[in-house]
Design a protein around this motif. Sequence first.
Motif, mmCIF file in Angstrom:
data_model
loop_
_atom_site.group_PDB
_atom_site.id
_atom_site.type_symbol
_atom_site.label_atom_id
_atom_site.label_comp_id
_atom_site.label_asym_id
_atom_site.label_seq_id
_atom_site.Cartn_x
_atom_site.Cartn_y
_atom_site.Cartn_z
ATOM 1 N N ALA A 152 5.462 11.529 -10.344
ATOM 2 C CA ALA A 152 5.166 12.937 -10.616
ATOM 3 C C ALA A 152 6.357 13.837 -10.327
ATOM 4 C CB ALA A 152 3.967 13.391 -9.783
ATOM 5 N N GLY A 153 7.492 13.251 -9.931
ATOM 6 C CA GLY A 153 8.697 14.035 -9.680
ATOM 7 C C GLY A 153 8.868 14.486 -8.249
ATOM 8 N N ILE A 154 8.052 13.982 -7.322
ATOM 9 C CA ILE A 154 8.112 14.408 -5.926
ATOM 10 C C ILE A 154 8.622 13.259 -5.067
ATOM 11 C CG2 ILE A 154 6.836 15.283 -3.947
ATOM 12 C CD1 ILE A 154 6.827 17.265 -6.163
ATOM 13 N N MET B 136 -1.735 13.639 -2.992
ATOM 14 C CA MET B 136 -2.873 13.300 -2.142
ATOM 15 C C MET B 136 -3.298 11.849 -2.333
ATOM 16 S SD MET B 136 -5.035 16.881 -2.355
ATOM 17 C CE MET B 136 -6.271 16.361 -1.160
ATOM 18 N N LEU B 137 -3.332 11.380 -3.574
ATOM 19 C CA LEU B 137 -3.691 9.987 -3.818
ATOM 20 C C LEU B 137 -2.643 9.052 -3.222
ATOM 21 C CD1 LEU B 137 -5.350 7.746 -5.126
ATOM 22 C CD2 LEU B 137 -4.115 8.177 -7.271
ATOM 23 N N GLY B 138 -1.374 9.345 -3.479
ATOM 24 C CA GLY B 138 -0.310 8.497 -2.949
ATOM 25 C C GLY B 138 -0.286 8.486 -1.435
ATOM 26 N N SER B 139 -0.494 9.636 -0.814
ATOM 27 C CA SER B 139 -0.477 9.713 0.648
ATOM 28 C C SER B 139 -1.676 8.992 1.253
ATOM 29 C CB SER B 139 -0.458 11.180 1.105
ATOM 30 O OG SER B 139 0.739 11.819 0.688
ATOM 31 N N ALA B 140 -2.807 8.994 0.554
ATOM 32 C CA ALA B 140 -3.960 8.227 1.029
ATOM 33 C C ALA B 140 -3.629 6.741 1.073
ATOM 34 C CB ALA B 140 -5.166 8.488 0.135
ATOM 35 N N LEU B 141 -2.922 6.242 0.055
ATOM 36 C CA LEU B 141 -2.518 4.836 0.050
ATOM 37 C C LEU B 141 -1.521 4.552 1.169
ATOM 38 C CD1 LEU B 141 -2.084 4.126 -3.786
ATOM 39 C CD2 LEU B 141 -4.079 3.758 -2.336
ATOM 40 N N LEU C 33 -4.998 12.062 2.868
ATOM 41 C CA LEU C 33 -5.267 13.165 1.936
ATOM 42 C C LEU C 33 -4.763 14.490 2.497
ATOM 43 C CD1 LEU C 33 -8.897 12.211 0.820
ATOM 44 C CD2 LEU C 33 -6.820 12.055 -0.567
ATOM 45 N N ALA C 34 -4.972 14.702 3.808
ATOM 46 C CA ALA C 34 -4.507 15.935 4.443
ATOM 47 C C ALA C 34 -2.983 16.004 4.440
ATOM 48 C CB ALA C 34 -5.040 16.018 5.875
ATOM 49 N N ALA C 35 -2.315 14.870 4.711
ATOM 50 C CA ALA C 35 -0.854 14.852 4.688
ATOM 51 C C ALA C 35 -0.334 15.139 3.279
ATOM 52 C CB ALA C 35 -0.342 13.495 5.179
ATOM 53 N N GLY C 36 -1.001 14.581 2.266
ATOM 54 C CA GLY C 36 -0.607 14.852 0.890
ATOM 55 C C GLY C 36 -0.799 16.305 0.512
ATOM 56 N N TRP D 18 0.829 -1.213 0.000
ATOM 57 C CA TRP D 18 0.000 0.000 0.000
ATOM 58 C C TRP D 18 0.862 1.261 0.000
ATOM 59 C CZ3 TRP D 18 -5.108 0.500 -0.789
ATOM 60 C CH2 TRP D 18 -5.927 -0.615 -0.616
ATOM 61 N N ALA D 19 1.822 1.324 0.931
ATOM 62 C CA ALA D 19 2.601 2.551 1.087
ATOM 63 C C ALA D 19 3.598 2.742 -0.047
ATOM 64 C CB ALA D 19 3.319 2.532 2.431
ATOM 65 N N ALA D 20 4.249 1.667 -0.495
ATOM 66 C CA ALA D 20 5.236 1.806 -1.560
ATOM 67 C C ALA D 20 4.591 2.213 -2.879
ATOM 68 C CB ALA D 20 6.019 0.499 -1.721
ATOM 69 N N LEU D 21 3.405 1.688 -3.170
ATOM 70 C CA LEU D 21 2.713 2.102 -4.393
ATOM 71 C C LEU D 21 2.254 3.553 -4.283
ATOM 72 C CD1 LEU D 21 0.688 -1.102 -5.375
ATOM 73 C CD2 LEU D 21 2.879 -0.274 -6.265
ATOM 74 N N GLY D 22 1.913 3.983 -3.083
ATOM 75 C CA GLY D 22 1.619 5.401 -2.889
ATOM 76 C C GLY D 22 2.836 6.255 -3.153
#
Length: 299
Positions: free
Chosen positions: A32-34, A189-194, A72-75, A21-25
Motif C-alpha cells: 500500500a506504499g507504507i 491495521m490488517l498487516g499490524s494484526a498479523l 489493530l491498535a498499533a496499525g 506472520w510478521a513479514a507478510l503483515g
Amino acid sequence: MDFPLLAVLAATLTIATPLVWAALGALINERAGILNLGIEGTMYAGAFVGFLTAVTTGNPYLGLGTAVVAGLAAGALMGLLTVTLGVNQHVAGIGTTLLLVAACDFTNRLLFATGTQQAAASFERWFPGLGVLAQYPMTFVAFLVLAPVLWWVLRSTGFGLRLHAVGENPEAADAAGIPVARTRYAALMLGSALMAVGGSFLTLSLLGSFTLDIVSGRGWICIALVIFGRWKVWPVVAGALLFGFTDALQLQLAITPMFSGVPNELLIAFPYLVVIAALAVWGRKVRYPGAYLTPYRRA
C-alpha cells in the motif's frame, strides 16, 4: 555421528513461523506504499498483551485474540501518523516501536516487579512424535492457510487490486474512485494484526513466558525479508524459511563437538550474515512500489 537433519528441519519451521506472520503483515503495508518500521514494537506488543491475557485468563485463545486487538491498535496509530497527519514514515515507525516497547516494558515491571518468571497457558504442539510435523497450530496456519490465502487475495480480489493501485499510484487510484486513505488504514491495521500474531507466537507457543527483548530484532529481519522477496508472498515465505534454516543450523552446530572451537558469537551472527548476503545478491535493482514512502494529499 549422524547429522540430525530432521531435527533441523523441524526447528526451521518453528523458527520461521513468527517471521512468516510478521513479514507478510509488512508486505501488506508496503504494497500500500507504507514502510512500517513499527513492526518490532508491534510484535513486542502482541507478545506481551497475548502473554498477559493468557496468564490472567488461563486461555491462550483469548491471549491470541487480544494480541490481534493490540496489532489493530498499533496499525491505527501508524495510520493516524502517516496517513492522516502525513508524518515521515521512518520517524513514525521508529517512534511507534519505541512507544510500544517502552509501554510493554513499563507495564511488565509494574505488574511483575519481583522479576519472577510467569508461565502462561500456551498452545501445545500437534502431532508430537512425528518429527517435522510436530509443530504448533500457528505454524500450520501460517504455511497452509495464511500464505496461500494472502497470495490469492493480493492477485485475485478487489482488495488486492485496490492495494496495488494505491501503492503504485495513489493519484490515479483516487481519480478512479478508490478511497486511498481508507485502503491504507485497512492495510496498516490488517498487516499490524498479523505482526502482533507473529509476536504472540513467541509467548503463547514457543516459550510460554515473556522476557524483555523477546522479539530480538525479528521485526527488522522481516523488513529485509520483504525486500528480499520483492513484495511477493512466496519469495517472502522462502526467505523466512532460509533464515529459519540457518538459525536452526547454528543452534545445532553450537552443540556439535566438531564446532566447539568456533566462537559462539560467530554462530549467532550466522543467520543474520546470510540475510545480508541474500539482500546483497537479490536486493539489487529492486523495483519498489511506485508510491513507496510517499504520503498522499488530495489536491
